[in-house]
Design an enzyme around this catalytic site. Structure first.
Site, PDB file in Angstrom:
ATOM      1  N   PRO A  82     -14.945  -1.889  11.029  1.00 55.00           N
ATOM      2  CG  PRO A  82     -17.037  -2.771  10.485  1.00 55.00           C
ATOM      3  CD  PRO A  82     -15.624  -3.162  10.785  1.00 55.00           C
TER       4      PRO A  82
ATOM      5  CG  ASP B 139       1.617  11.972  -2.176  1.00 57.65           C
ATOM      6  OD1 ASP B 139       1.893  12.355  -3.320  1.00 57.65           O
ATOM      7  OD2 ASP B 139       2.026  10.905  -1.691  1.00 57.65           O
TER       8      ASP B 139
END
Length: 158
Positions: free
Chosen positions: A3, A83
């Protein structure tokens, strides 16, 4: 996976897709031994500002994002190029068959057969969707003069 790492983006996926090998270290609960970070790890990647019980789900997310960029993985080699995030904007709305479902119709331009008009519609919708949902992406994007004019017109409609 960590994280505290660099936030994972499409650009990072594209960078990683060019590597010969990737090894993912997935900490559990409190992470992994600091000596691994100091001496073995080359990149720390975070998939967002939240914590999971382990890095396995984060690693699977990164792996899926990277693998789909490899030649031959997707049926159409143009797919990953167009995309969301690959162009810097969100992708235009998608429609499938039938052309009408429960009275909801596919936009007429998409069934017109006019490929230039379809491309123009998709670009407009991509700009609109990005403006409405992720305007922060537009701040980083180098728009063409045509896109700038179109974006200004979209803003004026609001």
């Amino acid at each position: 996976m960590c994280p505290q790492g660099e936030r994972f983006t499409q650009a990072k996926a594209e960078e990683l897709s060019k590597e010969e090998e990737l090894i993912f270290i997935c900490g559990h609960y409190e992470g992994y031994d600091e000596r691994i970070r100091e001496h073995l790890v080359t990149d720390e990647i975070s998939i967002g500002d939240f914590v999971l019980t382990g890095g396995e789900l984060a690693a699977m997310t990164v792996i899926d994002s990277v693998v789909r960029l490899l030649p031959g993985v997707l049926g159409n080699s143009d797919s990953p190029v167009k995309d969301s995030f690959s162009t810097g904007m969100l992708e235009h709305p998608q429609y499938t068959r039938p052309a009408e479902f429960r009275g909801w119709k596919v936009p007429a331009v998409l069934t017109s057969g006019n490929h230039a008009k379809v491309d123009e519609w998709r670009e407009q919708q991509s700009l609109l969707r990005t403006l409405e949902r992720r305007p922060d992406l537009l701040e980083k994007l180098e728009l063409t003069p045509k896109q700038e004019k179109l974006l200004e017109a979209l803003k004026n409609k609001k």
